[in-house]
Write an enzyme that holds these catalytic residues in place. Sequence first.
Site, PDB file in Angstrom:
ATOM      1  N   HIS A 291       1.388   0.619 -13.003  1.00  0.00           N
ATOM      2  CA  HIS A 291       2.117  -0.603 -13.348  1.00  0.00           C
ATOM      3  C   HIS A 291       3.620  -0.295 -13.347  1.00  0.00           C
ATOM      4  O   HIS A 291       4.041   0.751 -13.866  1.00  0.00           O
ATOM      5  CB  HIS A 291       1.676  -1.098 -14.730  1.00  0.00           C
ATOM      6  CG  HIS A 291       2.324  -2.388 -15.119  1.00  0.00           C
ATOM      7  ND1 HIS A 291       1.911  -3.606 -14.620  1.00  0.00           N
ATOM      8  CD2 HIS A 291       3.390  -2.644 -15.925  1.00  0.00           C
ATOM      9  CE1 HIS A 291       2.686  -4.554 -15.109  1.00  0.00           C
ATOM     10  NE2 HIS A 291       3.590  -4.009 -15.895  1.00  0.00           N
TER      11      HIS A 291
ATOM     12  N   GLU B 264     -11.090  -3.351 -20.912  1.00  0.00           N
ATOM     13  CA  GLU B 264     -11.411  -4.783 -20.797  1.00  0.00           C
ATOM     14  C   GLU B 264     -10.172  -5.674 -20.803  1.00  0.00           C
ATOM     15  O   GLU B 264     -10.218  -6.808 -20.346  1.00  0.00           O
ATOM     16  CB  GLU B 264     -12.352  -5.226 -21.939  1.00  0.00           C
ATOM     17  CG  GLU B 264     -13.795  -4.769 -21.784  1.00  0.00           C
ATOM     18  CD  GLU B 264     -13.981  -3.286 -22.082  1.00  0.00           C
ATOM     19  OE1 GLU B 264     -13.048  -2.666 -22.642  1.00  0.00           O
ATOM     20  OE2 GLU B 264     -15.048  -2.747 -21.728  1.00  0.00           O
TER      21      GLU B 264
ATOM     22  N   GLY C 257       0.781  -1.240   0.000  1.00  0.00           N
ATOM     23  CA  GLY C 257       0.000   0.000   0.000  1.00  0.00           C
ATOM     24  C   GLY C 257       0.810   1.286   0.000  1.00  0.00           C
ATOM     25  O   GLY C 257       0.315   2.327   0.446  1.00  0.00           O
ATOM     26  N   THR C 258       2.057   1.253  -0.521  1.00  0.00           N
ATOM     27  CA  THR C 258       2.799   2.526  -0.573  1.00  0.00           C
ATOM     28  C   THR C 258       2.152   3.483  -1.584  1.00  0.00           C
ATOM     29  O   THR C 258       2.158   4.693  -1.376  1.00  0.00           O
ATOM     30  CB  THR C 258       4.291   2.328  -0.930  1.00  0.00           C
ATOM     31  OG1 THR C 258       4.401   1.815  -2.255  1.00  0.00           O
ATOM     32  CG2 THR C 258       4.986   1.404   0.062  1.00  0.00           C
ATOM     33  N   ASN C 259       1.590   2.936  -2.663  1.00  0.00           N
ATOM     34  CA  ASN C 259       0.880   3.802  -3.609  1.00  0.00           C
ATOM     35  C   ASN C 259      -0.377   4.377  -2.968  1.00  0.00           C
ATOM     36  O   ASN C 259      -0.690   5.555  -3.157  1.00  0.00           O
ATOM     37  CB  ASN C 259       0.551   3.044  -4.899  1.00  0.00           C
ATOM     38  CG  ASN C 259       1.726   3.014  -5.851  1.00  0.00           C
ATOM     39  OD1 ASN C 259       2.074   4.029  -6.449  1.00  0.00           O
ATOM     40  ND2 ASN C 259       2.367   1.863  -5.974  1.00  0.00           N
TER      41      ASN C 259
ATOM     42  N   ASP D 123      -3.748  -4.272 -18.777  1.00  0.00           N
ATOM     43  CA  ASP D 123      -2.705  -3.263 -19.049  1.00  0.00           C
ATOM     44  C   ASP D 123      -2.758  -2.743 -20.493  1.00  0.00           C
ATOM     45  O   ASP D 123      -1.722  -2.374 -21.050  1.00  0.00           O
ATOM     46  CB  ASP D 123      -1.300  -3.832 -18.758  1.00  0.00           C
ATOM     47  CG  ASP D 123      -1.141  -4.284 -17.316  1.00  0.00           C
ATOM     48  OD1 ASP D 123      -1.779  -3.698 -16.434  1.00  0.00           O
ATOM     49  OD2 ASP D 123      -0.367  -5.228 -17.077  1.00  0.00           O
TER      50      ASP D 123
ATOM     51  N   GLU E 145       6.406   5.854  -9.212  1.00  0.00           N
ATOM     52  CA  GLU E 145       5.006   5.395  -9.308  1.00  0.00           C
ATOM     53  C   GLU E 145       4.109   6.326  -8.491  1.00  0.00           C
ATOM     54  O   GLU E 145       3.039   6.741  -8.949  1.00  0.00           O
ATOM     55  CB  GLU E 145       4.851   3.977  -8.750  1.00  0.00           C
ATOM     56  CG  GLU E 145       5.509   2.899  -9.557  1.00  0.00           C
ATOM     57  CD  GLU E 145       5.158   1.515  -9.024  1.00  0.00           C
ATOM     58  OE1 GLU E 145       4.053   1.318  -8.507  1.00  0.00           O
ATOM     59  OE2 GLU E 145       6.021   0.627  -9.130  1.00  0.00           O
TER      60      GLU E 145
HETATM   61  C1  GAR Z   1       3.612  -1.544  -7.282  1.00  0.00           C
HETATM   62  O1  GAR Z   1       4.918  -1.627  -7.759  1.00  0.00           O
HETATM   63  C2  GAR Z   1       2.622  -1.581  -8.435  1.00  0.00           C
HETATM   64  O2  GAR Z   1       3.065  -0.931  -9.569  1.00  0.00           O
HETATM   65  C3  GAR Z   1       2.529  -3.069  -8.665  1.00  0.00           C
HETATM   66  O3  GAR Z   1       2.487  -3.634  -7.384  1.00  0.00           O
HETATM   67  C4  GAR Z   1       3.239  -2.795  -6.493  1.00  0.00           C
HETATM   68  C5  GAR Z   1       2.378  -2.462  -5.300  1.00  0.00           C
HETATM   69  O4  GAR Z   1       3.104  -1.729  -4.356  1.00  0.00           O
HETATM   70  N1  GAR Z   1       1.367  -3.373  -9.439  1.00  0.00           N
HETATM   71  C6  GAR Z   1       1.380  -4.251 -10.439  1.00  0.00           C
HETATM   72  O5  GAR Z   1       2.347  -4.912 -10.733  1.00  0.00           O
HETATM   73  C7  GAR Z   1       0.054  -4.391 -11.174  1.00  0.00           C
HETATM   74  N2  GAR Z   1       0.245  -4.993 -12.449  1.00  0.00           N
HETATM   75  P1  GAR Z   1       2.345  -0.990  -3.152  1.00  0.00           P
HETATM   76  O6  GAR Z   1       1.375  -2.016  -2.544  1.00  0.00           O
HETATM   77  O7  GAR Z   1       3.434  -0.619  -2.207  1.00  0.00           O
HETATM   78  O8  GAR Z   1       1.622   0.200  -3.708  1.00  0.00           O
END
Ligand code: GAR
Length: 191
Positions: A105, A143, A12-14, A146, A175
């Site tokens: 992504h 749909e 969950g850093t994003n 990516d 990101e």
């Molecule tokens: C992130 O690097 C995100 O881009 C990736 O999962 C990680 C989640 O990090 N998502 C994918 O690969 C989706 N195809 P987070 O939980 O720290 O945000």
Amino acid sequence: MFKIAVLVSGNGTNLQAVIDYTKRKDAGASVKIVISDRPGAYALERAAREGIDHIIINRKTHKKTISDKILEQVKDCDLIVLAGFLSILSGDILKVFKNRIINVHPSLIPSFCGPNMYGRKVHEVALKKGVKVSGCTVHIVDEGTDTGPILVQKAIPVLEGDTPETLAERILPYEHQALCEAIEEFIKGRV
Ligand code: GAR
């Protein structure tokens, strides 16, 4: 107030970056709900700490119905943000929220993306291929997996001796930045 639903599966850093962004005085937006498809995702603790509504819709017990269950919870939101969310959305939610779902992504789409390409694996394959530049992409969800229109990309050099972990770690802050930039475009009605 612009209302955001954030879907998560992991650390969950994003999500944290989106929360921090919305807490800025002039953001004009708030995270209304956080939904995890995995019990125990640390992102849920982040939501709890911030006093944000958070629920689990377990991908294991809602294999076919997860998208509809999510739709029930987010109906009054303006935007759905997939922030490290590993289930694939399908059905009505894609129609009701057409052009209002975004995903982050960890590569420069169209490289290293698509079904089963997520997290560490993306960086592993990129390094194996020997790319000199990688990065991240925020795109609209359609749909496919990516395949939707690209909103923001950030390119980051691959360094000698990089491992999937070091590359992931260097890309992650970009990101966060890219995701908030994309969200701001929505809030300002520019998408
Ligand atoms: C992130 O690097 C995100 O881009 C990736 O999962 C990680 C989640 O990090 N998502 C994918 O690969 C989706 N195809 P987070 O939980 O720290 O945000």
